[in-house]
Design a protein around this motif. Structure first.
Motif, PDB file in Angstrom:
ATOM      1  N   THR A   1       0.922 -19.649   8.189  1.00  0.00           N
ATOM      2  CA  THR A   1       0.065 -19.321   7.156  1.00  0.00           C
ATOM      3  C   THR A   1       0.359 -18.087   6.446  1.00  0.00           C
ATOM      4  OG1 THR A   1      -2.185 -19.577   6.466  1.00  0.00           O
ATOM      5  CG2 THR A   1      -1.773 -18.318   8.492  1.00  0.00           C
ATOM      6  N   ASP A   2      -0.056 -18.020   5.154  1.00  0.00           N
ATOM      7  CA  ASP A   2      -0.360 -16.618   4.525  1.00  0.00           C
ATOM      8  C   ASP A   2      -1.493 -15.980   4.854  1.00  0.00           C
ATOM      9  OD1 ASP A   2       2.110 -17.115   3.280  1.00  0.00           O
ATOM     10  OD2 ASP A   2       1.391 -17.953   1.265  1.00  0.00           O
ATOM     11  N   TYR A   3      -1.595 -14.784   4.809  1.00  0.00           N
ATOM     12  CA  TYR A   3      -2.633 -13.957   5.018  1.00  0.00           C
ATOM     13  C   TYR A   3      -2.699 -12.843   4.003  1.00  0.00           C
ATOM     14  CZ  TYR A   3       0.132 -10.772   7.726  1.00  0.00           C
ATOM     15  OH  TYR A   3       0.969 -10.110   8.371  1.00  0.00           O
ATOM     16  N   HIS A   4      -3.785 -12.222   3.751  1.00  0.00           N
ATOM     17  CA  HIS A   4      -4.027 -11.208   2.556  1.00  0.00           C
ATOM     18  C   HIS A   4      -4.488  -9.849   3.160  1.00  0.00           C
ATOM     19  CE1 HIS A   4      -4.159 -15.337   0.939  1.00  0.00           C
ATOM     20  NE2 HIS A   4      -3.313 -14.850  -0.166  1.00  0.00           N
ATOM     21  N   LEU A   5      -3.771  -8.905   2.460  1.00  0.00           N
ATOM     22  CA  LEU A   5      -4.616  -7.480   2.625  1.00  0.00           C
ATOM     23  C   LEU A   5      -5.035  -6.613   1.352  1.00  0.00           C
ATOM     24  CD1 LEU A   5      -1.534  -7.972   4.245  1.00  0.00           C
ATOM     25  CD2 LEU A   5      -2.440  -6.123   5.642  1.00  0.00           C
ATOM     26  N   HIS A   6      -5.881  -5.843   1.557  1.00  0.00           N
ATOM     27  CA  HIS A   6      -6.274  -4.945   0.401  1.00  0.00           C
ATOM     28  C   HIS A   6      -6.524  -3.736   0.811  1.00  0.00           C
ATOM     29  CE1 HIS A   6      -7.251  -9.089  -1.439  1.00  0.00           C
ATOM     30  NE2 HIS A   6      -7.089  -8.558  -2.536  1.00  0.00           N
ATOM     31  N   LEU A   7      -6.500  -2.628  -0.145  1.00  0.00           N
ATOM     32  CA  LEU A   7      -6.849  -1.252   0.067  1.00  0.00           C
ATOM     33  C   LEU A   7      -8.367  -1.430   0.281  1.00  0.00           C
ATOM     34  CD1 LEU A   7      -5.880   1.608   0.256  1.00  0.00           C
ATOM     35  CD2 LEU A   7      -6.690   1.799  -2.210  1.00  0.00           C
ATOM     36  N   ALA A   8      -8.994  -0.461   1.460  1.00  0.00           N
ATOM     37  CA  ALA A   8     -10.321  -0.646   1.435  1.00  0.00           C
ATOM     38  C   ALA A   8     -11.139   0.845   2.103  1.00  0.00           C
ATOM     39  CB  ALA A   8     -10.582  -1.813   2.512  1.00  0.00           C
ATOM     40  N   GLY A   9     -12.262   0.968   2.043  1.00  0.00           N
ATOM     41  CA  GLY A   9     -12.795   2.119   2.560  1.00  0.00           C
ATOM     42  C   GLY A   9     -14.116   1.694   2.874  1.00  0.00           C
ATOM     43  N   HIS A  10     -14.862   2.840   3.741  1.00  0.00           N
ATOM     44  CA  HIS A  10     -16.092   2.548   4.253  1.00  0.00           C
ATOM     45  C   HIS A  10     -17.106   2.864   2.976  1.00  0.00           C
ATOM     46  CE1 HIS A  10     -20.214   2.742   6.150  1.00  0.00           C
ATOM     47  NE2 HIS A  10     -19.709   2.008   7.189  1.00  0.00           N
ATOM     48  N   ALA A  11     -18.421   2.168   2.906  1.00  0.00           N
ATOM     49  CA  ALA A  11     -19.078   2.714   1.503  1.00  0.00           C
ATOM     50  C   ALA A  11     -19.460   4.100   1.702  1.00  0.00           C
ATOM     51  CB  ALA A  11     -20.253   1.652   1.606  1.00  0.00           C
ATOM     52  N   ASP A  12     -19.855   4.601   3.045  1.00  0.00           N
ATOM     53  CA  ASP A  12     -20.165   5.837   3.016  1.00  0.00           C
ATOM     54  C   ASP A  12     -19.084   7.033   2.635  1.00  0.00           C
ATOM     55  OD1 ASP A  12     -22.454   4.977   4.042  1.00  0.00           O
ATOM     56  OD2 ASP A  12     -22.170   5.420   6.156  1.00  0.00           O
ATOM     57  N   TYR A  13     -17.979   6.291   2.971  1.00  0.00           N
ATOM     58  CA  TYR A  13     -16.819   7.405   2.316  1.00  0.00           C
ATOM     59  C   TYR A  13     -16.712   7.359   1.123  1.00  0.00           C
ATOM     60  CZ  TYR A  13     -12.090   8.650   1.103  1.00  0.00           C
ATOM     61  OH  TYR A  13     -10.958   9.446   0.834  1.00  0.00           O
ATOM     62  N   LEU A  14     -16.784   6.057   0.364  1.00  0.00           N
ATOM     63  CA  LEU A  14     -16.617   5.945  -1.107  1.00  0.00           C
ATOM     64  C   LEU A  14     -17.595   6.730  -1.800  1.00  0.00           C
ATOM     65  CD1 LEU A  14     -15.573   2.087  -1.137  1.00  0.00           C
ATOM     66  CD2 LEU A  14     -14.077   3.987  -1.381  1.00  0.00           C
TER      67      LEU A  14
ATOM     68  N   PRO B   1     -14.286  10.995  -5.189  1.00  0.00           N
ATOM     69  CA  PRO B   1     -14.239  10.545  -6.357  1.00  0.00           C
ATOM     70  C   PRO B   1     -14.013   8.983  -6.470  1.00  0.00           C
ATOM     71  CG  PRO B   1     -12.732  12.317  -5.698  1.00  0.00           C
ATOM     72  CD  PRO B   1     -13.221  12.011  -4.505  1.00  0.00           C
ATOM     73  N   PRO B   2     -14.327   8.391  -7.788  1.00  0.00           N
ATOM     74  CA  PRO B   2     -14.288   7.044  -7.955  1.00  0.00           C
ATOM     75  C   PRO B   2     -12.813   6.579  -8.085  1.00  0.00           C
ATOM     76  CG  PRO B   2     -15.084   8.426  -9.885  1.00  0.00           C
ATOM     77  CD  PRO B   2     -15.090   9.345  -8.638  1.00  0.00           C
ATOM     78  N   LEU B   3     -12.704   5.374  -7.764  1.00  0.00           N
ATOM     79  CA  LEU B   3     -11.203   4.772  -8.025  1.00  0.00           C
ATOM     80  C   LEU B   3     -11.276   3.742  -9.174  1.00  0.00           C
ATOM     81  CD1 LEU B   3     -10.871   4.368  -4.045  1.00  0.00           C
ATOM     82  CD2 LEU B   3      -9.280   5.769  -5.411  1.00  0.00           C
ATOM     83  N   ARG B   4     -10.264   4.062 -10.023  1.00  0.00           N
ATOM     84  CA  ARG B   4     -10.325   3.209 -11.135  1.00  0.00           C
ATOM     85  C   ARG B   4      -8.920   2.869 -11.433  1.00  0.00           C
ATOM     86  NH1 ARG B   4     -13.993   6.830 -13.196  1.00  0.00           N
ATOM     87  NH2 ARG B   4     -16.256   5.996 -13.458  1.00  0.00           N
TER      88      ARG B   4
ATOM     89  N   MET C   1      -7.940   0.487  11.477  1.00  0.00           N
ATOM     90  CA  MET C   1      -9.118  -0.151  11.041  1.00  0.00           C
ATOM     91  C   MET C   1     -10.375   0.465  11.402  1.00  0.00           C
ATOM     92  SD  MET C   1     -11.149  -2.168   9.297  1.00  0.00           S
ATOM     93  CE  MET C   1     -10.436  -3.943   8.755  1.00  0.00           C
ATOM     94  N   GLN C   2     -10.339   1.083  12.780  1.00  0.00           N
ATOM     95  CA  GLN C   2     -11.255   1.796  13.206  1.00  0.00           C
ATOM     96  C   GLN C   2     -11.636   3.019  12.354  1.00  0.00           C
ATOM     97  OE1 GLN C   2     -13.366  -0.367  14.610  1.00  0.00           O
ATOM     98  NE2 GLN C   2     -13.789   0.666  16.417  1.00  0.00           N
ATOM     99  N   ALA C   3     -10.367   3.581  11.918  1.00  0.00           N
ATOM    100  CA  ALA C   3     -10.638   4.782  11.290  1.00  0.00           C
ATOM    101  C   ALA C   3     -11.044   4.615   9.866  1.00  0.00           C
ATOM    102  CB  ALA C   3      -9.017   5.624  11.009  1.00  0.00           C
ATOM    103  N   VAL C   4     -10.630   3.783   9.101  1.00  0.00           N
ATOM    104  CA  VAL C   4     -11.456   3.045   7.901  1.00  0.00           C
ATOM    105  C   VAL C   4     -12.999   2.858   8.210  1.00  0.00           C
ATOM    106  CG1 VAL C   4     -11.217   1.509   6.303  1.00  0.00           C
ATOM    107  CG2 VAL C   4      -9.128   2.253   6.914  1.00  0.00           C
ATOM    108  N   ARG C   5     -13.253   2.319   9.124  1.00  0.00           N
ATOM    109  CA  ARG C   5     -14.672   1.965   9.400  1.00  0.00           C
ATOM    110  C   ARG C   5     -15.486   3.315   9.872  1.00  0.00           C
ATOM    111  NH1 ARG C   5     -17.086  -2.131  14.286  1.00  0.00           N
ATOM    112  NH2 ARG C   5     -19.067  -1.994  13.372  1.00  0.00           N
ATOM    113  N   ALA C   6     -14.706   4.172  10.180  1.00  0.00           N
ATOM    114  CA  ALA C   6     -15.454   5.516  10.672  1.00  0.00           C
ATOM    115  C   ALA C   6     -15.549   6.534   9.452  1.00  0.00           C
ATOM    116  CB  ALA C   6     -14.738   6.392  11.702  1.00  0.00           C
ATOM    117  N   GLY C   7     -15.060   5.691   8.126  1.00  0.00           N
ATOM    118  CA  GLY C   7     -15.189   6.699   7.116  1.00  0.00           C
ATOM    119  C   GLY C   7     -14.172   7.875   6.765  1.00  0.00           C
ATOM    120  N   ALA C   8     -12.855   7.807   7.717  1.00  0.00           N
ATOM    121  CA  ALA C   8     -11.931   8.688   7.555  1.00  0.00           C
ATOM    122  C   ALA C   8     -11.147   8.705   6.360  1.00  0.00           C
ATOM    123  CB  ALA C   8     -11.071   8.489   8.799  1.00  0.00           C
ATOM    124  N   GLY C   9     -11.004   7.506   5.749  1.00  0.00           N
ATOM    125  CA  GLY C   9     -10.109   7.549   4.486  1.00  0.00           C
ATOM    126  C   GLY C   9     -10.059   6.157   4.030  1.00  0.00           C
TER     127      GLY C   9
END
Length: 303
Positions: A157-170, A174-177, A222-230
């Motif tokens: 099957t295909d699967y999908h990926l996106h750039l992501a960050g934790h809401a607290d980090y975001l 600075p905003p991402l446009r 993923m754990q680093a993203v979830r921790a708000g590291a980037g």
């Protein structure tokens, strides 16, 4: 010649160590050594050479591999002929990249074991391609189809990926446009020289040259993203396991990859493994679809 001795011989040849073979056979390493010595006495030749890197086949051992594997196939076929559908029991070892192993296979394994109570599933999560020739697993899930070896390959099957960050980090950055806005953010990705498959080179899609935090493990990223590291490229099917992590720049960064199921060509005759491969394929497809759900909507990264 005793089939059980040949079974032990194959385990040592594939593991290249007594201890590795013992773990696979649920047998003490010293017992494995004694059985190999007994087999060598029966055939009148040394089958292995002990080296600093492990047990290597001698010329005589190499010649024994083909008839030993033929005996293995015959024993498997005989068992399946007797047990029929009830043969969906015993051990099934699945090798997979750790994203699949962490976020998909536990649920699929649960469903398979519920359907076949006599089945024992082992999940091998490795930051490299599993070697089926050495029988490190009965079947493997990969992110690109292998182009060498006596293998059967099936697209899952295909699967999908996106750039992501934790809401607290975001909320604190600075905003991402546009992609240019990524220069003001810390990136999380793979260790460059430990990317074992070109399909895992996610960072290049962002246009950013390097990551400040990196790991050879998708789960650690993923754990680093979830921790708000980037910010990091994450699997859509992993998002339900990471509350607070949201996709960003989805109109600019959207990756599609595929999972492939790989089996050794010699297993084609095994009805049991064919049925299990079909069930595994169906389970992976269903779980990816369930966890991905609707495609993520864009977010600019502001609080």
């Amino acid at each position: 010649m005793d089939w059980d001795d040949l079974r032990i011989f194959l385990a040592v040849a594939r593991a290249e160590s007594l201890s590795g073979a013992g773990r696979r056979l649920a047998m003490d390493a010293s017992t494995v050594g004694r059985r190999i010595a007994r087999l060598e006495g029966a055939v009148g030749a040394a089958l292995f050479l002990k080296t600093p890197t492990g047990y290597q086949l001698t010329a005589e051992g190499s010649r024994l591999m083909a008839p030993a594997e033929a005996a293995e196939l015959a024993a498997t076929a005989a068992t399946e002929a007797v047990t029929g559908e009830a043969g969906l029991t015993g051990q099934l070892r699945i090798g997979a990249p750790d994203g699949c192993a962490n976020y998909l296979l536990p649920q699929v394994a649960r469903d398979l074991c519920d359907a076949h109570p006599g089945l024992e599933i082992q999940i091998v999560a490795l930051p490299r391609v599993v070697n089926l020739t050495r029988r490190e697993a009965d079947m493997a899930i990969t992110v690109s189809p292998p182009d060498a070896g006596r293998l059967m390959v099936q697209r899952l099957t295909d699967y999908h990926l996106h750039l992501a960050g934790h809401a607290d980090y975001l909320a604190c950055h600075p905003p991402l446009r546009t992609l240019a806005d990524l220069r003001g953010h810390r990136m999380i990705s793979y260790i460059p020289d430990m990317i074992f498959d070109r399909e895992l080179d996610y960072l290049s899609a962002t246009g950013v040259e390097g990551a400040q935090i990196s790991s050879n493990s998708v789960a650690v990223q993923m754990q680093a993203v979830r921790a708000g590291a980037g910010l990091g490229i994450v699997h859509d099917f992993a998002l339900p396991f990471a509350p607070g992590v949201v996709p960003v720049l989805t109109d600019r960064i959207a990756l599609t990859r595929s999972f492939w199921l790989v089996r050794h060509a010699d297993d084609r005759a095994s009805r049991r493994l064919t049925l299990l491969a079909e069930a595994l394929a169906q389970g992976i497809r269903a779980e990816v679809a369930r966890l991905e759900g609707p495609r993520p909507s864009a977010r600019d990264g502001r609080a």
